[in-house]
Enzyme design. Sequence first.
Site, mmCIF file in Angstrom:
data_model
loop_
_atom_site.group_PDB
_atom_site.id
_atom_site.type_symbol
_atom_site.label_atom_id
_atom_site.label_comp_id
_atom_site.label_asym_id
_atom_site.label_seq_id
_atom_site.Cartn_x
_atom_site.Cartn_y
_atom_site.Cartn_z
ATOM 1 C CE LYS A 52 7.637 37.128 -0.739
ATOM 2 N NZ LYS A 52 6.385 36.622 -1.365
ATOM 3 C CB ALA A 75 4.201 39.452 -6.711
ATOM 4 C CG ASP A 76 3.574 38.743 0.031
ATOM 5 O OD1 ASP A 76 4.226 37.700 0.166
ATOM 6 O OD2 ASP A 76 2.663 39.090 0.800
ATOM 7 C CB THR A 77 -0.994 37.302 -2.993
ATOM 8 O OG1 THR A 77 -0.541 37.686 -4.290
ATOM 9 C CG2 THR A 77 -2.517 37.325 -2.975
ATOM 10 C CB ALA A 112 2.535 44.537 -2.998
#
Length: 200
Positions: A52, A75-77, A112
């Site tokens: 991203k 961010a990624d969850t 992250a």
Amino acid sequence: MNHIYLASGSPRRREILENLGYTVERLPAEIDETPYPQEKAADYVQRLARGKNAAAVAQWQAAHTEPPEFPILTADTTVAYQNQILGKPENPAHAAEMLAQLSATTHQVYTAVSAYWQGETRTLLQQSDVTFKAMNAEEISAYIAGGEPMDKAGAYGIQGLGGVFVAHLQGSFTGVMGLPVFETVELLAQFGLAVPPFDK
């Protein structure tokens, strides 16, 4: 500097940053979020956060001759149960299946965070262990009927009604929400940037 570019459409991430005192401007960053075969959840979220970020930087560079004036944050969850990635539910039946799976168990939430500044990208990972109470079918059905689970990884939002199912949390509440405050501030500090609390 308390201005930041956020390459995420998540209102929760924006709210967390604004509560910290940042002025937030959204940038687009659309990528394919399909997990690789046998990909571990920790690897998956870090790959997506970096992807991203790279997409946002590329779109910026395509539209501007000068570098970004402020850091770009992504961010990624994801939720994982027994090493299986649980993404967003495809439909209410899928959401019910996920929630029944998580009932009376402990699962992991990985987030992250990736930041780009002055030609460099850095990424940090945060892991939380979340334990759900035993949930009956009526509770699960009522929760799904409210609509909250349908756009959430793992089919729940800890900051909303989903929080009533959380018996124990070891880790970061904001990390489970989608943007861990400690790691985010630590990441920006690594670039030598000013971090909260900001002087008035």
